[in-house]
Design a protein around this motif. Structure first.
Motif, PDB file in Angstrom:
ATOM      1  N   HIS A 179       0.832  -1.219   0.000  1.00 40.99           N
ATOM      2  CA  HIS A 179       0.000   0.000   0.000  1.00 40.99           C
ATOM      3  C   HIS A 179       0.860   1.260   0.000  1.00 40.99           C
ATOM      4  CE1 HIS A 179       0.702  -0.096   4.378  1.00 40.99           C
ATOM      5  NE2 HIS A 179       0.221  -1.329   4.376  1.00 40.99           N
ATOM      6  N   THR A 180       1.832   1.272  -0.914  1.00 46.16           N
ATOM      7  CA  THR A 180       2.716   2.433  -1.011  1.00 46.16           C
ATOM      8  C   THR A 180       2.187   3.494  -1.978  1.00 46.16           C
ATOM      9  OG1 THR A 180       3.960   1.285  -2.747  1.00 46.16           O
ATOM     10  CG2 THR A 180       4.776   1.068  -0.489  1.00 46.16           C
ATOM     11  N   GLY A 181       1.280   3.124  -2.867  1.00 40.86           N
ATOM     12  CA  GLY A 181       0.766   4.067  -3.858  1.00 40.86           C
ATOM     13  C   GLY A 181      -0.682   4.416  -3.623  1.00 40.86           C
TER      14      GLY A 181
ATOM     15  N   ALA B 187      -7.074  -1.107   6.710  1.00 44.22           N
ATOM     16  CA  ALA B 187      -7.002   0.302   7.122  1.00 44.22           C
ATOM     17  C   ALA B 187      -5.903   1.101   6.414  1.00 44.22           C
ATOM     18  CB  ALA B 187      -6.845   0.379   8.636  1.00 44.22           C
ATOM     19  N   PRO B 188      -4.682   0.563   6.225  1.00 46.14           N
ATOM     20  CA  PRO B 188      -3.627   1.379   5.586  1.00 46.14           C
ATOM     21  C   PRO B 188      -3.776   1.541   4.071  1.00 46.14           C
ATOM     22  CG  PRO B 188      -2.700  -0.427   6.919  1.00 46.14           C
ATOM     23  CD  PRO B 188      -4.141  -0.719   6.695  1.00 46.14           C
ATOM     24  N   TYR B 189      -4.679   0.778   3.448  1.00 47.66           N
ATOM     25  CA  TYR B 189      -4.790   0.816   1.988  1.00 47.66           C
ATOM     26  C   TYR B 189      -5.627   2.012   1.545  1.00 47.66           C
ATOM     27  CZ  TYR B 189      -2.938  -3.977   1.838  1.00 47.66           C
ATOM     28  OH  TYR B 189      -2.140  -5.091   1.961  1.00 47.66           O
ATOM     29  N   PRO B 190      -5.187   2.740   0.530  1.00 45.95           N
ATOM     30  CA  PRO B 190      -5.939   3.913   0.067  1.00 45.95           C
ATOM     31  C   PRO B 190      -7.313   3.572  -0.510  1.00 45.95           C
ATOM     32  CG  PRO B 190      -3.679   3.962  -0.764  1.00 45.95           C
ATOM     33  CD  PRO B 190      -3.893   2.606  -0.165  1.00 45.95           C
ATOM     34  N   VAL B 191      -7.442   2.382  -1.123  1.00 38.79           N
ATOM     35  CA  VAL B 191      -8.693   2.001  -1.773  1.00 38.79           C
ATOM     36  C   VAL B 191      -9.230   0.729  -1.138  1.00 38.79           C
ATOM     37  CG1 VAL B 191      -9.783   1.379  -3.967  1.00 38.79           C
ATOM     38  CG2 VAL B 191      -7.885   3.026  -3.950  1.00 38.79           C
TER      39      VAL B 191
END
Length: 552
Positions: free
Chosen positions: A408-410, A438-442
């Protein structure tokens, strides 16, 4: 052209003719999907419907096989085997190896959740390359009959056991090796494949040796060319999963007469097809394809989260790597490797717990030594550097609830919850997903339904999940330009069958005779070996070769 490449090409042309397989239906272009790339370019839903038309080709075969004497004989042998304390062992390579593990796990899942009924170890599996190959292909293993023989020996098969060998094309050497060793050990042996038996025995010596063996019962599941030419993870493995699953469901009903009699499997499969072909299902599948294609095009990654159907997800995602030349799953001890586009995790358990929960047994990986490979007649390069495919290597793929910051870096990186309505672990899965995602943007939910009635082993639910995932992953790659017409224009060449397929593709797209295409491929492979591919995705040898032809 360097002499090394010229010699290798000449050797393949003159001495590897048993791997020139363009005459097989499973290696040919399907007329139904000939313009698949155009269909998806027109509208995603149109492409989905075209893939589903190819899935319909499995149905006539299913009706023929379920009414056959060979299927009845296989069921009777299975009942005798379980009653006599033996094991039904499925063997396969690549997609059929992953299928073999799935069939074993379906049986074990039932036995574990219904204690005191039947032995969970009445069913076992042999995957060419061991369980490690479930999540990262060990493709070159399929070229060795001796490897298949050794895995049968390692499992200790005997005259109380039964082998159901599954090979999509009917010619996979490692699977043929399992057949020969099981016959030698006195096991009952059944062989399932998807090309005309008469054609195989006429053209390929290794096939003739087992098809003509009176100790082997052959089930010819031929259902025509694949939706993607040569991609036997599609309709071929669908037909084999249907027949193998129906075998186990029927055996279970015979051994437990208090259970409801199984319905007609062909009729049930037709209902699954109809459900997936409905307007709502097509729209949902097309929406997922568009989402994934846009994610990957934006350099995003997709991480699927699942529990009860995790093995089905592995079966699809692992096949994407060799089929479409995508980065394989990255090991945690290899942080410099390019991350895979898609990954699979179980948010409910650690990696070690995930494997035990998913397989309902400890992993069976291969710990072979250089001496073992020498005894089996492997190439010198394998003996000198044996592949790392042991249990410790399997655990290097963190598929459990361990943190995965590299996923989940992008800003386009997505966490996708895969839900199968009615699955017993859903409440636990949903709660664990909320924490892990939770840490994932999508965040996204992919709900897969079958439209089928339940059964002890949930066969039709597994069929629907397979069909939907195959359509989603294939459609995504078509939209990203990795399919030309209905040919895999991005394909790896990690075994001899794939070398032949690559040559035929170069021949068709590059307008070259087969022999010239072969020399062009081996020349390009030699050139690729001189380049530094660190921290970047290596292109398909096919694409690399075609680019060199264009420049010339």
């Amino acid at each position: 052209m360097k002499e090394k490449a010229r010699t290798a090409a000449r050797n393949f042309l003159e001495n590897e003719t048993e791997f020139h397989l363009g005459f097989l239906p499973t290696e040919q272009s399907n007329p139904i999907t000939r313009n698949l790339d155009r269909a998806f370019a027109s509208a995603t839903a149109e492409g989905v419907r075209l893939l589903q038309r190819a899935d319909r080709e499995v149905l006539p075969m299913a009706r023929r096989i379920f009414a056959s004497e060979e299927f009845r004989r296989m069921v009777e042998a299975g009942v005798r085997t379980v009653k006599g304390g033996g094991r039904i062992v499925f063997s396969g390579c690549g997609a059929t190896g992953r299928l073999s593990i799935l069939l074993e796990s379906m049986w074990r899942e039932y036995c574990v959740t219904h204690p005191g009924t039947l032995r969970a170890d009445s069913v076992a599996s042999i995957m060419t390359g061991g369980d490690y190959a479930l999540i990262r292909s060990v493709e070159f293993f399929e070229d060795y009959q001796s490897f298949g023989r050794r895995q049968v020996a390692d499992l200790g098969m005997g005259n109380n056991d039964m082998l159901v060998a599954i090979t999509e094309g009917g010619e996979t050497s490692s699977v043929i090796g399992t057949v020969k060793e099981a016959v030698d050990r006195g096991s009952a042996v059944f062989l399932l494949f998807n090309n005309p038996a008469a054609l195989l025995r006429e053209r390929l010596v290794r096939c003739r040796e087992v098809i003509d063996n009176p100790a082997v019962t052959v089930l010819d599941l031929c259902c025509g060319p694949m939706a993607i030419a040569g991609s036997t993870r599609m309709q071929a493995t669908t037909s084999e999963q249907l027949v193998g699953g129906a075998l186990l469901e029927t055996i279970l009903a015979e051994l437990r007469p208090e259970l409801p009699a199984p319905e007609n499997f062909a009729d049930a499969f037709e209902r699954v097809l109809g459900f997936l072909e409905s307007a709502d299902s097509v729209a949902a599948i097309a929406g997922e394809i568009d989402f994934e294609a846009e994610t990957y095009a934006s350099r995003g990654k997709v991480t699927y989260f699942a529990n009860d159907y995790l093995l089905d997800l592995f079966t699809d995602t692992t096949e994407r790597s060799p089929t479409f030349m995508l980065p394989p799953f990255r090991r945690k001890d290899d942080p410099a490797a390019v991350p895979s586009w898609a990954f699979v995790k179980n948010p409910c358990y650690s990696t070690r717990e995930t494997w035990q929960h998913m397989l309902r047994r400890a992993p069976r990986c291969l710990e072979w030594t250089p001496a073992d490979y020498t005894a089996m007649g492997a190439q010198d390069k394998i003996i000198a550097a044996p592949p790392h495919i042991g249990t410790g290597d399997l655990y290097q793929m963190e598929v459990g609830n361990e943190p995965a910051p590299e996923r989940h870096t992008g800003k386009e990186d997505a966490a996708v919850l895969v839900l199968i309505p009615g699955a017993p672990g859903n409440p636990e899965l949903v709660a664990a997903f909320e924490t892990a995602a939770a840490p994932y943007p999508v965040h996204r939910t992919l709900e897969l339904r079958s439209g089928a009635a339940d059964s002890p082993l949930g066969l039709m639910h597994h069929m629907a999940v397979k069909l939907a995932l195959n359509t989603i992953s294939t459609g995504t790659m078509v939209k990203l330009g990795r399919v030309a017409g209905n040919w895999m224009s991005w394909v790896d060449i990690s075994n001899k069958k794939l070398v032949d397929r690559a040559i035929r593709l170069i021949s068709e797209l590059g307008k070259l005779p087969y022999e010239e295409a072969c020399y062009a491929l081996f020349d390009a492979v030699e050139a690729m070996a001189q380049e530094d591919w660190s921290n970047r995705e290596k292109p398909s040898p096919v694409q690399y070769t075609l680019a060199r032809i264009d420049r010339k």
